[in-house]
Motif scaffolding. Structure first.
Motif, PDB file in Angstrom:
ATOM      1  N   CYS A  15       1.405  -1.073   0.031  1.00  0.00           N
ATOM      2  CA  CYS A  15       0.222  -0.072   0.304  1.00  0.00           C
ATOM      3  C   CYS A  15       0.597   1.395  -0.031  1.00  0.00           C
ATOM      4  N   VAL A  16       2.150   1.374   0.162  1.00  0.00           N
ATOM      5  CA  VAL A  16       3.070   2.438  -0.191  1.00  0.00           C
ATOM      6  C   VAL A  16       2.753   3.301  -0.570  1.00  0.00           C
ATOM      7  N   PHE A  17       1.974   3.168  -2.476  1.00  0.00           N
ATOM      8  CA  PHE A  17       1.278   4.060  -3.110  1.00  0.00           C
ATOM      9  C   PHE A  17       0.767   4.887  -2.719  1.00  0.00           C
ATOM     10  N   ALA A  18      -0.191   4.055  -2.294  1.00  0.00           N
ATOM     11  CA  ALA A  18      -1.456   4.894  -1.921  1.00  0.00           C
ATOM     12  C   ALA A  18      -1.824   5.411  -0.232  1.00  0.00           C
ATOM     13  N   VAL A  19      -0.730   5.029   0.337  1.00  0.00           N
ATOM     14  CA  VAL A  19      -0.164   5.308   1.773  1.00  0.00           C
ATOM     15  C   VAL A  19       0.185   7.662   1.497  1.00  0.00           C
ATOM     16  N   VAL A  20       1.632   7.605   0.918  1.00  0.00           N
ATOM     17  CA  VAL A  20       1.687   8.444   0.136  1.00  0.00           C
ATOM     18  C   VAL A  20       0.725   9.635   0.093  1.00  0.00           C
ATOM     19  N   ILE A  21      -0.125   8.529  -1.637  1.00  0.00           N
ATOM     20  CA  ILE A  21      -1.037   9.361  -2.092  1.00  0.00           C
ATOM     21  C   ILE A  21      -2.585  10.110  -0.852  1.00  0.00           C
ATOM     22  N   PHE A  22      -2.290   9.675   0.863  1.00  0.00           N
ATOM     23  CA  PHE A  22      -3.462  10.077   1.335  1.00  0.00           C
ATOM     24  C   PHE A  22      -2.490  10.850   1.969  1.00  0.00           C
ATOM     25  N   SER A  23      -1.214  10.704   2.628  1.00  0.00           N
ATOM     26  CA  SER A  23      -0.021  11.596   3.665  1.00  0.00           C
ATOM     27  C   SER A  23      -0.110  12.842   2.781  1.00  0.00           C
ATOM     28  N   LEU A  25      -2.139  14.628   0.924  1.00  0.00           N
ATOM     29  CA  LEU A  25      -3.690  14.630   0.685  1.00  0.00           C
ATOM     30  C   LEU A  25      -4.042  15.895   2.298  1.00  0.00           C
ATOM     31  N   ALA A  26      -3.482  14.765   3.131  1.00  0.00           N
ATOM     32  CA  ALA A  26      -3.462  15.466   4.865  1.00  0.00           C
ATOM     33  C   ALA A  26      -3.184  16.627   5.144  1.00  0.00           C
ATOM     34  N   LEU A  27      -1.428  16.448   4.621  1.00  0.00           N
ATOM     35  CA  LEU A  27      -0.360  17.300   4.590  1.00  0.00           C
ATOM     36  C   LEU A  27      -0.578  19.048   3.609  1.00  0.00           C
ATOM     37  N   THR A  28      -1.109  18.322   2.319  1.00  0.00           N
ATOM     38  CA  THR A  28      -1.224  19.663   2.279  1.00  0.00           C
ATOM     39  C   THR A  28      -2.778  20.687   2.505  1.00  0.00           C
ATOM     40  N   GLN A  29      -3.583  19.610   2.914  1.00  0.00           N
ATOM     41  CA  GLN A  29      -4.695  19.582   3.599  1.00  0.00           C
ATOM     42  C   GLN A  29      -4.239  20.957   5.069  1.00  0.00           C
ATOM     43  N   LEU A  30      -3.289  20.836   5.706  1.00  0.00           N
ATOM     44  CA  LEU A  30      -3.149  20.840   7.194  1.00  0.00           C
ATOM     45  C   LEU A  30      -1.829  22.193   6.697  1.00  0.00           C
ATOM     46  N   ILE A  31      -0.933  21.881   5.987  1.00  0.00           N
ATOM     47  CA  ILE A  31       0.239  22.929   5.451  1.00  0.00           C
ATOM     48  C   ILE A  31      -0.271  23.534   3.924  1.00  0.00           C
ATOM     49  N   TYR A  39      -3.675  20.936  -5.868  1.00  0.00           N
ATOM     50  CA  TYR A  39      -3.835  19.871  -6.843  1.00  0.00           C
ATOM     51  C   TYR A  39      -2.494  20.001  -7.475  1.00  0.00           C
ATOM     52  N   ASP A  40      -2.174  20.701  -8.056  1.00  0.00           N
ATOM     53  CA  ASP A  40      -0.263  20.782  -8.905  1.00  0.00           C
ATOM     54  C   ASP A  40       0.340  19.864  -8.124  1.00  0.00           C
ATOM     55  N   LEU A  41       0.240  20.190  -6.192  1.00  0.00           N
ATOM     56  CA  LEU A  41       1.399  19.686  -5.876  1.00  0.00           C
ATOM     57  C   LEU A  41       1.379  17.925  -5.724  1.00  0.00           C
ATOM     58  N   ILE A  42      -0.238  17.807  -4.760  1.00  0.00           N
ATOM     59  CA  ILE A  42       0.002  16.433  -5.535  1.00  0.00           C
ATOM     60  C   ILE A  42       0.061  15.854  -6.576  1.00  0.00           C
ATOM     61  N   LEU A  43       0.034  16.238  -7.418  1.00  0.00           N
ATOM     62  CA  LEU A  43       0.858  15.708  -9.120  1.00  0.00           C
ATOM     63  C   LEU A  43       1.946  15.629  -8.949  1.00  0.00           C
ATOM     64  N   PHE A  44       2.703  16.545  -8.538  1.00  0.00           N
ATOM     65  CA  PHE A  44       4.066  16.755  -8.387  1.00  0.00           C
ATOM     66  C   PHE A  44       4.498  15.242  -7.691  1.00  0.00           C
ATOM     67  N   ILE A  45       3.980  15.362  -5.994  1.00  0.00           N
ATOM     68  CA  ILE A  45       4.632  13.990  -5.720  1.00  0.00           C
ATOM     69  C   ILE A  45       4.227  12.398  -5.832  1.00  0.00           C
ATOM     70  N   CYS A  46       2.503  12.336  -6.576  1.00  0.00           N
ATOM     71  CA  CYS A  46       2.885  11.548  -7.598  1.00  0.00           C
ATOM     72  C   CYS A  46       3.534  11.033  -7.912  1.00  0.00           C
ATOM     73  N   ILE A  47       3.955  11.539  -9.627  1.00  0.00           N
ATOM     74  CA  ILE A  47       4.979  11.692  -9.993  1.00  0.00           C
ATOM     75  C   ILE A  47       6.002  10.968 -10.245  1.00  0.00           C
ATOM     76  N   ILE A  48       6.477  12.143  -8.562  1.00  0.00           N
ATOM     77  CA  ILE A  48       7.910  11.634  -7.880  1.00  0.00           C
ATOM     78  C   ILE A  48       7.940  10.456  -7.351  1.00  0.00           C
ATOM     79  N   THR A  49       6.243   9.503  -6.396  1.00  0.00           N
ATOM     80  CA  THR A  49       6.916   9.082  -6.017  1.00  0.00           C
ATOM     81  C   THR A  49       6.527   7.423  -7.124  1.00  0.00           C
ATOM     82  N   GLN A  50       6.483   7.760  -7.954  1.00  0.00           N
ATOM     83  CA  GLN A  50       5.856   7.268  -9.392  1.00  0.00           C
ATOM     84  C   GLN A  50       6.925   6.032  -9.244  1.00  0.00           C
ATOM     85  N   ILE A  51       8.347   7.219  -9.785  1.00  0.00           N
ATOM     86  CA  ILE A  51       9.674   6.777 -10.200  1.00  0.00           C
ATOM     87  C   ILE A  51      10.878   6.469  -9.302  1.00  0.00           C
ATOM     88  N   LEU A  52      10.426   6.873  -7.948  1.00  0.00           N
ATOM     89  CA  LEU A  52      11.057   6.792  -6.696  1.00  0.00           C
ATOM     90  C   LEU A  52      10.937   4.944  -7.050  1.00  0.00           C
TER      91      LEU A  52
END
Length: 251
Positions: A15-23, A25-31, A39-52
């Protein structure tokens, strides 16, 4: 208890990918991050996560291909559902197409990522798998029903009955510490769908998207949505299983 712990650990790794996405979502809602829309930041993090994940070999190239298919399938469904008013993405973003942020496709891709990784980590095998053409036909019918039920009869309950009848004898085998366990594949559909519904509540709480009743204040996603996720899980599982089955036959 040791076996249960090991099983939970392998599930968590899957569930690593899903955990990254939900984390995210939570952090960008608070910070609030300056100079970039959420939404653009979430996409950027998703792409970086996929590459890593690919570079670190947490995922294989074959799994990435499956994930990309689900990204496109999910994005197409999202665009249609937002257009029909089923839910919305209220925040502004550069990376939105027809009102849908591109990161939404990764939420569907995270389901495929989980299935692919769990399949590999638990050495999943299926017994009494139905003919591939029947599986493909059922998958197509379930997916297109998400589109057509806005205009014609909603066949979801008939599709669930068809799923039970088609996979009534199908058993999924999986290994934990070299010990083999089994369960009816239909039960696995229900369990995965239920946990995705829990994840959906977390996602809507952190503003991943909004249902009409959540526009002013958050409320629990209706239990009927478990039915929708169950059908989506069935489609996801069937596509992954078909691709694995086809690859094994061609090997």
């Amino acid at each position: 208890m040791r076996q249960l712990w090991r099983f939970g650990l392998e599930q968590a790794k899957s569930c690593v990918f899903a955990v990254v996405i939900f984390s995210t979502l939570a952090l960008t809602q608070l910070i609030e991050v300056p100079f970039i829309q959420r939404y653009d930041l979430i996409l950027f993090i998703c792409i970086i996560t996929q590459i890593l994940m690919l570079v670190s070999k947490l995922e294989t190239w074959d799994e990435l291909k499956v994930i990309c298919v689900f990204h496109l399938i999910g994005l197409a469904l999202e665009i249609y559902k937002v257009h029909m008013g089923s839910w919305s993405y209220p925040e502004e973003a550069i990376t939105k197409i027809f009102g849908v942020p591109l990161y939404s496709g990764f939420m569907y891709a995270s389901v495929a990522s989980y299935l692919c990784q769990a399949w590999r980590r638990l050495d999943v095998n299926l017994e009494k798998w139905p003919p591939t053409w029947t599986v493909a036909l059922l998958s197509g019918a379930i997916y297109f029903n998400f589109f057509t039920h806005h205009f014609i009869y909603d066949f979801r309950w008939l599709l669930k009955i068809a799923t039970v009848l088609l996979f009534f004898q199908t058993i999924v085998y999986f290994k934990v510490n070299y010990r083999t366990y089994k369960m009816p594949v239909v039960l696995s559909f229900v369990l995965i769908g239920f946990f995705i519904w829990i994840a959906e509540n977390i996602a809507t709480f952190f503003g991943a998207w909004q249902y009409p009743g959540q526009s002013e204040t958050w409320e629990l996603v209706h239990f009927s949505k478990i039915s929708s996720w169950l059908l989506l899980v069935i489609v996801s599982f069937l596509i992954v299983a078909m691709l694995k089955h086809i690859k094994e036959k061609s090997a």
